[in-house]
Scaffold this motif. Sequence first.
Motif, PDB file in Angstrom:
ATOM      1  N   ARG A  22       2.405  13.065   4.515  1.00 11.95           N
ATOM      2  CA  ARG A  22       3.563  13.575   4.595  1.00 11.95           C
ATOM      3  C   ARG A  22       4.650  12.683   5.181  1.00 11.95           C
ATOM      4  NH1 ARG A  22      -0.113  17.372   6.469  1.00 11.95           N
ATOM      5  NH2 ARG A  22       0.403  17.161   8.604  1.00 11.95           N
ATOM      6  N   ARG A  23       4.117  11.851   6.127  1.00 10.24           N
ATOM      7  CA  ARG A  23       5.116  10.820   6.840  1.00 10.24           C
ATOM      8  C   ARG A  23       5.657  10.006   5.733  1.00 10.24           C
ATOM      9  NH1 ARG A  23       8.988   9.347   9.746  1.00 10.24           N
ATOM     10  NH2 ARG A  23       8.766   7.407  10.670  1.00 10.24           N
ATOM     11  N   ALA A  24       4.801   9.503   5.005  1.00  5.95           N
ATOM     12  CA  ALA A  24       5.283   8.323   3.422  1.00  5.95           C
ATOM     13  C   ALA A  24       6.476   9.203   2.659  1.00  5.95           C
ATOM     14  CB  ALA A  24       4.074   7.920   2.979  1.00  5.95           C
ATOM     15  N   MET A  25       5.946  10.478   2.417  1.00  3.91           N
ATOM     16  CA  MET A  25       6.879  10.898   1.889  1.00  3.91           C
ATOM     17  C   MET A  25       8.295  11.356   2.285  1.00  3.91           C
ATOM     18  SD  MET A  25       4.569  14.078   0.021  1.00  3.91           S
ATOM     19  CE  MET A  25       5.925  14.717  -1.037  1.00  3.91           C
ATOM     20  N   ALA A  72       6.786   3.282   3.457  1.00  5.59           N
ATOM     21  CA  ALA A  72       6.103   4.563   2.738  1.00  5.59           C
ATOM     22  C   ALA A  72       4.752   3.951   1.814  1.00  5.59           C
ATOM     23  CB  ALA A  72       7.056   5.328   1.876  1.00  5.59           C
ATOM     24  N   ARG A  73       5.165   3.167   0.924  1.00  7.27           N
ATOM     25  CA  ARG A  73       4.325   2.402  -0.044  1.00  7.27           C
ATOM     26  C   ARG A  73       2.992   1.965   0.809  1.00  7.27           C
ATOM     27  NH1 ARG A  73       9.064   1.844  -3.108  1.00  7.27           N
ATOM     28  NH2 ARG A  73       9.257  -0.188  -2.215  1.00  7.27           N
ATOM     29  N   ALA A  74       3.430   1.345   1.720  1.00  5.60           N
ATOM     30  CA  ALA A  74       2.580   0.598   2.670  1.00  5.60           C
ATOM     31  C   ALA A  74       1.437   1.436   3.447  1.00  5.60           C
ATOM     32  CB  ALA A  74       3.087  -0.372   3.712  1.00  5.60           C
ATOM     33  N   LEU A  75       1.948   2.680   3.909  1.00  2.18           N
ATOM     34  CA  LEU A  75       1.535   3.558   4.706  1.00  2.18           C
ATOM     35  C   LEU A  75       0.563   4.521   3.645  1.00  2.18           C
ATOM     36  CD1 LEU A  75       1.109   5.143   7.189  1.00  2.18           C
ATOM     37  CD2 LEU A  75       2.988   6.414   6.517  1.00  2.18           C
ATOM     38  N   LEU A  76       0.859   4.610   2.348  1.00  2.00           N
ATOM     39  CA  LEU A  76       0.032   5.291   1.511  1.00  2.00           C
ATOM     40  C   LEU A  76      -1.007   4.322   1.150  1.00  2.00           C
ATOM     41  CD1 LEU A  76       2.981   6.612  -0.711  1.00  2.00           C
ATOM     42  CD2 LEU A  76       1.268   8.092   0.310  1.00  2.00           C
ATOM     43  N   SER A 120      12.785  10.065  -5.982  1.00  2.00           N
ATOM     44  CA  SER A 120      12.632   9.117  -4.767  1.00  2.00           C
ATOM     45  C   SER A 120      11.032   9.286  -4.527  1.00  2.00           C
ATOM     46  CB  SER A 120      13.048   9.805  -3.786  1.00  2.00           C
ATOM     47  OG  SER A 120      12.931  11.196  -3.265  1.00  2.00           O
ATOM     48  N   MET A 121      10.129  10.359  -4.881  1.00  2.00           N
ATOM     49  CA  MET A 121       8.837  10.205  -4.744  1.00  2.00           C
ATOM     50  C   MET A 121       8.238   9.273  -5.927  1.00  2.00           C
ATOM     51  SD  MET A 121       8.004  11.907  -2.067  1.00  2.00           S
ATOM     52  CE  MET A 121       9.691  10.993  -1.413  1.00  2.00           C
ATOM     53  N   ALA A 122       8.759   9.188  -7.148  1.00  2.00           N
ATOM     54  CA  ALA A 122       8.261   8.391  -8.110  1.00  2.00           C
ATOM     55  C   ALA A 122       8.408   7.116  -7.652  1.00  2.00           C
ATOM     56  CB  ALA A 122       9.017   8.739  -9.610  1.00  2.00           C
ATOM     57  N   ALA A 123       9.463   6.817  -6.997  1.00  2.00           N
ATOM     58  CA  ALA A 123       9.595   5.454  -6.510  1.00  2.00           C
ATOM     59  C   ALA A 123       8.522   4.909  -5.535  1.00  2.00           C
ATOM     60  CB  ALA A 123      11.074   5.188  -5.972  1.00  2.00           C
ATOM     61  N   ILE A 124       8.008   5.705  -4.895  1.00  2.00           N
ATOM     62  CA  ILE A 124       6.876   5.426  -4.079  1.00  2.00           C
ATOM     63  C   ILE A 124       5.431   5.657  -4.649  1.00  2.00           C
ATOM     64  CG2 ILE A 124       8.173   5.339  -1.992  1.00  2.00           C
ATOM     65  CD1 ILE A 124       6.843   8.259  -1.084  1.00  2.00           C
ATOM     66  N   GLY A 125       5.414   6.096  -5.766  1.00  2.00           N
ATOM     67  CA  GLY A 125       4.013   6.256  -6.845  1.00  2.00           C
ATOM     68  C   GLY A 125       3.650   7.794  -6.541  1.00  2.00           C
ATOM     69  N   VAL A 126       4.340   8.764  -5.854  1.00  2.00           N
ATOM     70  CA  VAL A 126       3.874  10.134  -5.887  1.00  2.00           C
ATOM     71  C   VAL A 126       4.501  11.045  -6.865  1.00  2.00           C
ATOM     72  CG1 VAL A 126       3.909  12.026  -4.062  1.00  2.00           C
ATOM     73  CG2 VAL A 126       3.561   9.759  -3.187  1.00  2.00           C
ATOM     74  N   ARG A 127       3.599  11.565  -7.712  1.00  2.00           N
ATOM     75  CA  ARG A 127       4.001  12.344  -8.548  1.00  2.00           C
ATOM     76  C   ARG A 127       4.284  13.800  -8.278  1.00  2.00           C
ATOM     77  NH1 ARG A 127       1.941  11.988 -13.780  1.00  2.00           N
ATOM     78  NH2 ARG A 127       0.176  10.747 -13.131  1.00  2.00           N
ATOM     79  N   LEU A 128       5.465  14.080  -8.552  1.00  2.00           N
ATOM     80  CA  LEU A 128       6.000  15.458  -8.139  1.00  2.00           C
ATOM     81  C   LEU A 128       6.252  16.461  -9.036  1.00  2.00           C
ATOM     82  CD1 LEU A 128       6.943  16.382  -4.984  1.00  2.00           C
ATOM     83  CD2 LEU A 128       9.157  16.203  -5.931  1.00  2.00           C
ATOM     84  N   ALA A 129       5.715  17.582  -9.122  1.00  2.00           N
ATOM     85  CA  ALA A 129       5.777  18.746 -10.140  1.00  2.00           C
ATOM     86  C   ALA A 129       7.104  19.660  -9.509  1.00  2.00           C
ATOM     87  CB  ALA A 129       4.638  19.280 -10.441  1.00  2.00           C
TER      88      ALA A 129
END
Length: 184
Positions: A22-25, A72-76, A120-129
Amino acid sequence: YTMFNMTDPVTGGYTKDKIALRRAMSLGFPLDEMIAIVFQGDGIAGKGITPPGVVGHDPKRPRAHEYDPALARALLDRFGYKDRDGDGYREMPDGSPMTVTYATGTSVLARELGALWQKSMAAIGVRLAIETMKTPDLRKAARQGQGKMTREGWNADYPDAENFFQMLISATARPGGENYARFQ
């Protein structure tokens, strides 16, 4: 504000990895871009839950949001959310697929906000539907504990900070309560 359902199997919970997700997002979301583009400059970044004009608001408090996609990416990475299959999106720490569902309304503004979240989530590698619903259906799902990550708002009906903090009180995390996030 952005609401995460704390009972959601992907983003909910209180373990360190879920808190980190959640923090990374949050770190990966460009709040200033949202205000400038989606809301056409009509807004200010919050400095906490208590808004200006309400007893308890501290104008000297530092801004509550920080935009830092690299962090965000480092935290993930640190908490095991890694792209193991090379598709550009991260998996859960146990290696299972990860998709975060963002529920949004049907208005143009809601769709623009959903698109910004997705980009913005795609930019950190999180798939958002994106799941589109009418606002009454979004609220009904939230009241029943089935809410997804979404944008939510709150209007005070009396000028006291308690009016805002009731959204975070464990006693209101019951079906029909104001604590749609089920935050404990």
